[in-house]
Design an enzyme around this catalytic site. Structure first.
Site, short mmCIF file in Angstrom:
data_model
loop_
_atom_site.label_atom_id
_atom_site.label_comp_id
_atom_site.label_asym_id
_atom_site.label_seq_id
_atom_site.Cartn_x
_atom_site.Cartn_y
_atom_site.Cartn_z
N GLY A 1 0.81 -1.21 0.00
CA GLY A 1 0.00 0.00 0.00
C GLY A 1 0.84 1.27 0.00
O GLY A 1 1.89 1.35 -0.65
N SER A 2 0.41 2.24 0.78
CA SER A 2 1.04 3.57 0.75
C SER A 2 2.47 3.56 1.28
O SER A 2 3.23 4.50 1.00
CB SER A 2 0.20 4.57 1.55
OG SER A 2 -1.04 4.80 0.92
#
Length: 290
Positions: free
Chosen positions: A91-92
């Site tokens: 993810g981020s």
């Protein structure tokens, strides 16, 4: 006389193995992990503490786990070291990896402005930010600070599949770290020849790929070195500081220089923005120390 008779039956003198685990840090990691599991109700969790200068593992803990005093009561899932075996979408947390690749390759500049309208189109699909809003004109530091999906997708597609894949693999993703533990996962990455624009955009926000927790820690430690990139030097992750049995010692120069100096300027700019009351660091080492 008795010594000479029995000597051939005695085992050879054992060899010493020194681990890199720090007992105090391991205790803190275990305690923090228990609290996190209680607070969040998560099914799985891992903590890895690494020395970014040497690659030595100072602590590694997983949940679920088992009690060594009651080994027979543990399940197959309890025995897995998910910090090195399990795969997940980063993810981020993967966004700084992509940003550093774009900076190092010269495909994106620190002062380059992206006008975020809240959506990014690729191959008939529309990508949005987590809140569905647009942030207007933003620079790279803002894109990272606010975790702007559309901005990272623009940076990734501008950089291109070939360059991103080269840098991501150079960070160590997609291959085992070589730690002295069984069952380590390789991770999953795209073949750059098969990537569409949508694939590049999704990888740029840490989706559509899979990493192990240990690979993610390795990538962050490499990024923390804040030096010029070098695509030709390999490294090793280790849990064993010294093993006399093979006369092997972990060498301290394992960490590859893999981030462009522009990242240093980005961090210093971030420091000025977030901590205006304090003098910004002048050297990369100052950034790490603080």
């Amino acid at each position: 006389i008795f010594g000479s008779v029995l000597s051939k039956y005695l085992p050879d003198k054992g060899k010493s193995v020194t681990l890199t685990i720090d007992a105090s840090i391991q205790f803190i990691a275990e305690r923090a992990l228990d609290k996190a599991m209680e607070d969040t109700g998560a099914k799985h969790a891992s903590v890895i503490v690494m020395d970014p200068k040497t690659g030595e593992i100072l602590a590694m803990a997983n949940r679920p786990t088992y009690d060594p005093n009651h080994y027979s009561q543990g399940s197959e899932e309890d025995f897995k070291n998910i910090a090195v075996t399990n795969l997940y979408e980063p993810g981020s947390t993967f966004k700084p990896i992509i940003a550093s690749a774009a900076l190092a390759s010269g495909k994106w500049k620190l002062d380059q402005v992206y006008n975020d309208k809240g959506s990014f189109a690729a191959n008939g699909h529309v990508m949005q930010n987590w809140n569905g809003e647009g942030y207007g004109p933003v620079r790279l530091i803002d894109i990272l600070k606010f975790s702007i999906n559309t901005g990272m997708a623009e940076i990734g597609t501008t950089t291109g599949a070939d360059i991103l894949s080269k840098y991501v693999r150079n960070y160590g993703f997609g291959s085992k770290t070589g730690i002295e533990l069984p069952g380590e996962g390789d991770g999953i990455l795209y073949n750059p020849d098969d990537m569409s624009k949508l694939d590049v955009a999704t990888m740029s926000i840490g989706q559509g790929i899979a990493v192990t927790p240990l690979q993610m820690v390795r990538g962050d430690c490499r990024r923390s070195k804040l030096r010029e990139i070098d695509l030709g030097i390999s490294e090793e992750k280790s849990l064993c500081r010294q093993a006399q049995i093979k006369s092997r010692q972990v060498y301290a120069g394992w960490l590859r220089q893999c981030v462009h100096r522009a990242c240093v300027r980005a961090l210093i700019a971030y420091w000025r923005d977030k901590r205006p009351d304090r003098q910004p660091p002048r050297r990369a080492d100052d950034v790490l120390c603080r």
